[in-house]
Design an enzyme around this catalytic site. Sequence first.
Site, PDB file in Angstrom:
ATOM      1  CG  ASP A  13      -1.821  -1.209   1.296  1.00 25.69           C
ATOM      2  OD1 ASP A  13      -2.464  -1.523   0.288  1.00 25.69           O
ATOM      3  OD2 ASP A  13      -1.851  -1.851   2.360  1.00 25.69           O
ATOM      4  CE  LYS A  16       3.013  -2.713  -4.414  1.00 29.85           C
ATOM      5  NZ  LYS A  16       2.563  -2.339  -3.060  1.00 29.85           N
ATOM      6  N   GLY A  40      -4.019  -4.340  -4.450  1.00 31.10           N
ATOM      7  CA  GLY A  40      -4.728  -3.292  -5.157  1.00 31.10           C
ATOM      8  C   GLY A  40      -3.860  -2.081  -5.411  1.00 31.10           C
ATOM      9  CG  HIS A  41      -1.366  -1.363  -7.969  1.00 31.78           C
ATOM     10  ND1 HIS A  41      -0.624  -1.477  -6.819  1.00 31.78           N
ATOM     11  CD2 HIS A  41      -0.867  -2.289  -8.828  1.00 31.78           C
ATOM     12  CE1 HIS A  41       0.285  -2.426  -6.980  1.00 31.78           C
ATOM     13  NE2 HIS A  41       0.145  -2.935  -8.187  1.00 31.78           N
ATOM     14  CD  GLN A 223       0.385  -9.157  -2.238  1.00 31.33           C
ATOM     15  OE1 GLN A 223       1.278  -9.635  -2.918  1.00 31.33           O
ATOM     16  NE2 GLN A 223      -0.872  -9.294  -2.572  1.00 31.33           N
TER      17      GLN A 223
END
Length: 427
Positions: A13, A16, A40-41, A223
Amino acid sequence: MPALVLLGAQWGDEGKGKATDLLGGSVDYVVRYQGGNNAGHTVVVGDQKYALHLLPSGILSPGCTPVIGNGVVVDPSVLLSELSGLNERGVDTSKLLLSGNAHIITPYNVTVDKVTERFLGKRKIGTTGRGIGPTYADKINRVGIRVQDLYDESILTQKVEAALDVKNQVLTKLYNRRAIAVDQVVEELLGYADKLAPYVSDTVLVLNQALEEDKVVLFEGGQGTLLDIDHGTYPFVTSSNPTAGGACTGSGVGPTKISRVIGILKAYTTRVGAGPFPTELFDEDGEALRRIGGERGVTTGRDRRCGWFDAVIARYATRVNGLTDFFLTKLDVLTGWEQIPVCVAYEIDGKRVEELPYSQTDFHHAKPVYEMLPGWNEDISKAKSFGDLPKNAQAYVKALEEMSGAPISAIGVGPGRDETIEINSFL
């Protein structure tokens, strides 16, 4: 031309997606090499916000080929849904390549994940319940289903039967659940075959040929370093290798072809899920970081645990990944604090420790040793160069760089694609 790895240097988080998207216009391929839709991005382009869970961030960059590598575990329904959502918003997804060797998250993997977490109770790991761990377990146990198996019904049926022979025993006798029918699973998986077919490719060959042709390839980890199955805060980790070595095994590109490893580092620290977190805050400062930073998981929707910057973790990330650069994100979130604590070491059993302890017991008992740095009140979101930052913000960045062991080459001063200060080019 370079092959670059871009990964999280904390517990994930870190931003990225923004970093990958920033480079996406300058690279030819962006490759996800591990994880699944448990990562998630969030990418902000103009006034548009995109939440990506399985797709590489390069999907938003015209001219860039996004690749899902062999090290990723793929939920076909999630992938197709994500593609459909982007198509509806006018994003061209036709260039996506999906490794035929990537493993499929089956319905029974999701079921096993959820019932296992509930069974563990207080001892639960804090998984996303999306079947990631059980799918990787099947891969290691050699009973996994790969993308290529969707195109051979006989092999697919045999593999599903072999997997369910054991899993149905566990589901019915241990968890008191209904057995899962082989035919039902096979029918569902075969239903994805035609829809995925346009994307399936020998991505190992494609990527190596691209590098031979001097194309630029960016490997994007999900991650973060401290969630790595081998090098993270085990057992409170993910089921794959987000560290730099995972880029090689998860893509089929050898380590001698990688020229740069970029660690994404948040200006403070967060994590989602259970596990030790030495600098975690339970006061108004922690709540302020969560509120100002919008710290809610893109995939999980869970509030992130928040704490001050941990230089011990940053040094560890530099070491295990061989980091050449840092991209510091969310510096703007710290605006307004009179003083900003930074964890420079731990106290464990009365002793000062400056490196991450290998012992899980020691890490659980680690207490942060803080150094106070002066804060700033000026709005930094419009800063275009390092010199535009307030003196105290500059000093904060320089201090983090010195403590972390690698140069900070870019700084995020806001959520937008253009709200970034580039100090040294990554390419």
